[in-house]
Design an enzyme around this catalytic site. Structure first.
Site, PDB file in Angstrom:
ATOM      1  N   CYS A   1      86.746 -20.539  43.655  1.00  0.00           N
ATOM      2  CA  CYS A   1      85.752 -21.775  44.165  1.00  0.00           C
ATOM      3  C   CYS A   1      85.526 -22.631  42.727  1.00  0.00           C
ATOM      4  O   CYS A   1      86.356 -22.622  42.096  1.00  0.00           O
ATOM      5  CB  CYS A   1      84.307 -20.918  44.692  1.00  0.00           C
TER       6      CYS A   1
ATOM      7  N   HIS B   1      96.079 -30.205  29.330  1.00  0.00           N
ATOM      8  CA  HIS B   1      96.207 -28.704  29.933  1.00  0.00           C
ATOM      9  C   HIS B   1      95.062 -27.993  29.592  1.00  0.00           C
ATOM     10  O   HIS B   1      95.182 -26.530  29.840  1.00  0.00           O
ATOM     11  CB  HIS B   1      97.330 -28.175  28.828  1.00  0.00           C
TER      12      HIS B   1
END
Ligand code: BJW
Ligand code: ZN
Length: 246
Positions: A130, A119
């Site tokens: 980006c 996670h």
């Protein structure tokens, strides 16, 4: 033979031991769990804090919540469960791999080397648009930062609901779940997928499931259930495994 001795012997005989850990393994370090009493979700709505939609709605609220958690993590220490797993990795003849849902880095700080964080990592900041990425260190300032490369909002490098898990980590976690002889499932409510599916995969592939959780979630598939705090049960299991000499 006690259950600890029996389970310890299975661990000692395994070629591959996988440990799937959740928030409960860090509870005794003082990190709140998500669900249940005193859990994060009791105070906040998941949809507001751990979803891309929540971040789009109020990025500053979400960012500040994670900054607060970064501060908290810096102040806590690994507990005997983290240290026990690190010791197991060093001392066992077989291989030990940790698949963790936690983003707190405590397994690594305790000395575990083979850790798969499915996670993400609380101390990593990524761009919401980006590929910009950076490592955070204190002091953690308030106020939402912008990406130096593209100007979009930056966000924590963790996996929110509805988002894909990092591809490589997910692939390895699934492979190790298939390959392990023993899976230790420690401190997870096993409600969040795909991680909740790893014990099922391991069980289906013939592994012995050992659960450590004061409120067990996997009694149907676990051969051994230690309904105790991880900081007590894990060191005892490790002790039993190393003493069994199998
Ligand atoms: C102790 C203890 C002590 C206390 N000692 N124990 C299949 C079916 C249904 C739904 C889905 C599905 N596949 C995907 C979904 C949707 C969703 C999901 O699973 N929803 C369910 C809730 C139904 N999953 C996703 O969205 C995932 N993405 C995905 O699958 O992408 C593809 C896809 C997208 C959309 C649709 C379908 C597919 C991503 C999940 C990301 C989870 N992110 C979070 C936040 C991370 C960042 C952050 O920390 O802020 O991860 S949510 C939160 O839950 C966090 C945890 O890692 C995760 C698991 O929680 P955990 O660790 O189990 O903690 P708790 O609190 O639940 O339990 C603690 C346990 O400890 C308890 O049992 C206690 O008893 C115990 N305990 N003290 C030992 N001392
Ligand atoms: Zn950017």
């Amino acid at each position: 033979m006690t259950d600890y001795e029996e389970a310890g012997r299975e661990i000692a005989r395994a070629k591959v031991v996988a440990a799937l850990t959740g928030a409960g393994v860090s509870a005794e370090s003082g990190v709140p769990t998500f669900r249940g009493q005193g859990g994060f979700w009791g105070q906040y709505r998941v949809e507001d804090l751990a979803t891309p939609e929540g971040f789009a709605r109020d990025p500053e609220l979400v960012w500040n919540w994670y900054q607060e958690r970064r501060r908290m993590i810096m102040e806590v220490q690994p507990n005997p469960a983290h240290f026990g797993l690190a010791r197991l990795e060093r001392a066992l003849t077989g291989r030990v791999v940790i698949i963790t849902q936690n983003i707190d880095g405590l397994h690594q700080r305790a000395g575990s080397r083979d850790v798969i964080p499915v996670h993400g990592d609380l101390m990593v900041t990524i761009c919401s648009r980006c590929s910009y990425e950076r490592q955070e260190k204190p002091p953690f300032e308030q106020g939402l930062p912008r990406c130096p490369a593209c100007g979009s909002f930056l966000r924590p490098g963790v996996v929110w609901f509805g988002e894909l898990l990092p591809e490589q980590a997910l692939r390895r976690a699934m492979e190790e779940s298939q390959a392990c002889d023993v899976m230790l499932v420690i401190g997870t409510s096993a409600q969040v997928y795909p991680a909740a599916g790893f014990p099922l995969t391991a069980y289906g592939a013939g592994a012995t499931i050992i659960e450590v959780n004061p409120e067990p979630a996997l009694e149907r598939i676990a051969r051994y259930v230690f309904a105790e705090p991880a900081g007590e049960a894990v060191p005892r299991l490790v002790e039993a495994a190393l003493a069994s000499g199998a």
